[in-house]
Design a protein around this motif. Structure first.
Motif, mmCIF file in Angstrom:
data_model
loop_
_atom_site.group_PDB
_atom_site.id
_atom_site.type_symbol
_atom_site.label_atom_id
_atom_site.label_comp_id
_atom_site.label_asym_id
_atom_site.label_seq_id
_atom_site.Cartn_x
_atom_site.Cartn_y
_atom_site.Cartn_z
ATOM 1 N N ASN A 179 0.855 -1.177 0.000
ATOM 2 C CA ASN A 179 0.000 0.000 0.000
ATOM 3 C C ASN A 179 0.897 1.233 0.000
ATOM 4 O O ASN A 179 1.617 1.484 0.969
ATOM 5 N N ASN A 180 0.844 2.027 -1.084
ATOM 6 C CA ASN A 180 1.697 3.214 -1.211
ATOM 7 C C ASN A 180 1.392 4.291 -0.178
ATOM 8 O O ASN A 180 2.260 5.094 0.144
ATOM 9 N N LYS A 181 0.168 4.336 0.326
ATOM 10 C CA LYS A 181 -0.196 5.381 1.298
ATOM 11 C C LYS A 181 0.288 5.045 2.700
ATOM 12 O O LYS A 181 0.815 5.890 3.404
ATOM 13 N N THR A 182 0.088 3.800 3.124
ATOM 14 C CA THR A 182 0.467 3.408 4.493
ATOM 15 C C THR A 182 1.895 2.882 4.565
ATOM 16 O O THR A 182 2.442 2.747 5.659
ATOM 17 N N HIS A 183 2.469 2.551 3.418
ATOM 18 C CA HIS A 183 3.806 1.957 3.336
ATOM 19 C C HIS A 183 3.881 0.638 4.116
ATOM 20 O O HIS A 183 4.890 0.328 4.746
ATOM 21 N N ARG A 184 2.796 -0.090 4.039
ATOM 22 C CA ARG A 184 2.718 -1.399 4.692
ATOM 23 C C ARG A 184 2.223 -2.418 3.675
ATOM 24 O O ARG A 184 1.657 -2.072 2.652
ATOM 25 N N THR A 185 2.447 -3.679 3.991
ATOM 26 C CA THR A 185 1.995 -4.748 3.111
ATOM 27 C C THR A 185 0.818 -5.476 3.737
ATOM 28 O O THR A 185 0.601 -5.410 4.954
ATOM 29 N N SER A 186 0.093 -6.180 2.905
ATOM 30 C CA SER A 186 -0.989 -7.048 3.382
ATOM 31 C C SER A 186 -0.940 -8.320 2.547
ATOM 32 O O SER A 186 -0.256 -8.392 1.526
ATOM 33 N N ASN B 195 9.239 -2.565 10.360
ATOM 34 C CA ASN B 195 8.157 -1.735 10.886
ATOM 35 C C ASN B 195 6.800 -2.438 10.819
ATOM 36 O O ASN B 195 5.816 -1.915 11.321
ATOM 37 N N GLU B 196 6.746 -3.621 10.233
ATOM 38 C CA GLU B 196 5.497 -4.381 10.149
ATOM 39 C C GLU B 196 5.488 -5.600 11.080
ATOM 40 O O GLU B 196 4.588 -6.426 10.995
ATOM 41 N N LEU B 197 6.453 -5.706 11.941
ATOM 42 C CA LEU B 197 6.588 -6.898 12.776
ATOM 43 C C LEU B 197 6.247 -6.640 14.246
ATOM 44 O O LEU B 197 6.843 -7.239 15.137
ATOM 45 N N GLU B 198 5.276 -5.769 14.504
ATOM 46 C CA GLU B 198 4.918 -5.451 15.892
ATOM 47 C C GLU B 198 4.517 -6.695 16.677
ATOM 48 O O GLU B 198 4.917 -6.872 17.824
ATOM 49 N N ASP B 199 3.712 -7.574 16.046
ATOM 50 C CA ASP B 199 3.294 -8.808 16.720
ATOM 51 C C ASP B 199 4.494 -9.686 17.047
ATOM 52 O O ASP B 199 4.543 -10.322 18.096
ATOM 53 N N TYR B 200 5.446 -9.722 16.154
ATOM 54 C CA TYR B 200 6.659 -10.511 16.367
ATOM 55 C C TYR B 200 7.422 -9.990 17.598
ATOM 56 O O TYR B 200 7.815 -10.751 18.475
ATOM 57 N N TYR B 201 7.605 -8.683 17.657
ATOM 58 C CA TYR B 201 8.323 -8.094 18.791
ATOM 59 C C TYR B 201 7.570 -8.333 20.094
ATOM 60 O O TYR B 201 8.170 -8.628 21.128
ATOM 61 N N GLN B 202 6.245 -8.230 20.047
ATOM 62 C CA GLN B 202 5.450 -8.463 21.253
ATOM 63 C C GLN B 202 5.558 -9.920 21.690
ATOM 64 O O GLN B 202 5.696 -10.203 22.876
ATOM 65 N N ASN B 203 5.509 -10.861 20.732
ATOM 66 C CA ASN B 203 5.702 -12.270 21.068
ATOM 67 C C ASN B 203 7.054 -12.499 21.715
ATOM 68 O O ASN B 203 7.173 -13.242 22.692
ATOM 69 N N TYR B 204 8.082 -11.852 21.169
ATOM 70 C CA TYR B 204 9.426 -11.990 21.713
ATOM 71 C C TYR B 204 9.466 -11.506 23.165
ATOM 72 O O TYR B 204 9.986 -12.177 24.036
ATOM 73 N N LEU B 205 8.883 -10.344 23.413
ATOM 74 C CA LEU B 205 8.864 -9.811 24.782
ATOM 75 C C LEU B 205 8.069 -10.712 25.724
ATOM 76 O O LEU B 205 8.497 -10.975 26.837
ATOM 77 N N ARG C 240 9.307 -11.931 4.898
ATOM 78 C CA ARG C 240 8.986 -11.075 3.746
ATOM 79 C C ARG C 240 8.618 -9.659 4.170
ATOM 80 O O ARG C 240 8.622 -8.744 3.372
ATOM 81 N N ARG C 241 8.290 -9.470 5.409
ATOM 82 C CA ARG C 241 7.807 -8.176 5.876
ATOM 83 C C ARG C 241 8.951 -7.343 6.444
ATOM 84 O O ARG C 241 9.926 -7.864 6.973
ATOM 85 N N SER C 242 8.785 -6.031 6.368
ATOM 86 C CA SER C 242 9.828 -5.120 6.862
ATOM 87 C C SER C 242 9.731 -4.999 8.386
ATOM 88 O O SER C 242 8.698 -5.303 8.982
#
Length: 169
Positions: free
Chosen positions: A85-92, A154-164, A150-152
């Motif tokens: 998505n060019n506006k949000t700079h995120r993938t889906s 800035n799109e890995l919030e869930d990953y970081y939360q799982n790690y914590l 595959r994700r950048s």
């Protein structure tokens, strides 16, 4: 990989004077996490022979059949791609495709890229096997931190939360 073995050897050797081995987290590189998908698509997309729906999650990365035969390869590309998505700079994920990375905290999904444990698809398996011989315990003192490579960042919030969450338990 040799550097990783060397680092682990240093950790083991430096801990021989300690009663407990230091914990190790196996963080895979690009392509090094098993990824699963479940399909509930409204159409087959550009490839009419591709599955439109699946009852359960299945291994999409790495699926041996999708590497060997051209039709499943096209289906893999259609279902495994990310939509930017060019506006949000995120993938889906594509519409109707649900993706998950199984086993965060465990070692299985980083030891093996396939759920069949096909010998040539071992990723961290040999390292984990040797660490167990040294006294480590899978899923306790050796943990895996599989993620959607595959994700950048800035799109890995869930990953970081799982790690914590896992690190604090």
């Amino acid at each position: 990989m040799r550097l990783l073995y060397f680092v682990c050897w240093i950790l083991i050797e430096s801990s021989t004077h300690c009663k407990q081995l230091p914990p190790v987290i196996l963080v895979p590189g690009d392509g090094g996490s098993r990824i699963e998908a479940r399909l509930n698509k409204s159409s087959h997309g550009p490839y009419p022979l591709c599955d439109q729906r699946t009852k359960d999650f299945y291994v999409i990365w790495v699926n041996i059949a999708s590497v060997v035969h051209p039709l499943p390869t096209d289906c893999l590309v259609e279902n495994f791609r990310l939509v930017y998505n060019n506006k949000t700079h995120r993938t889906s994920y594509p519409e109707g495709v649900d993706i998950r990375v199984p086993g965060f905290g465990g070692t299985d999904s980083v030891e093996w890229l396939s759920d069949t444990h096909f010998p040539k698809l071992g990723y961290f398996h040999e390292l984990a096997e040797n660490m167990v011989k040294w006294g480590y315990v899978r899923n306790k003192t050796i943990r895996g931190a599989a993620y959607d490579f595959r994700r950048s960042p800035n799109e890995l919030e869930d990953y970081y939360q799982n790690y914590l969450d896992k690190a604090l338990t």
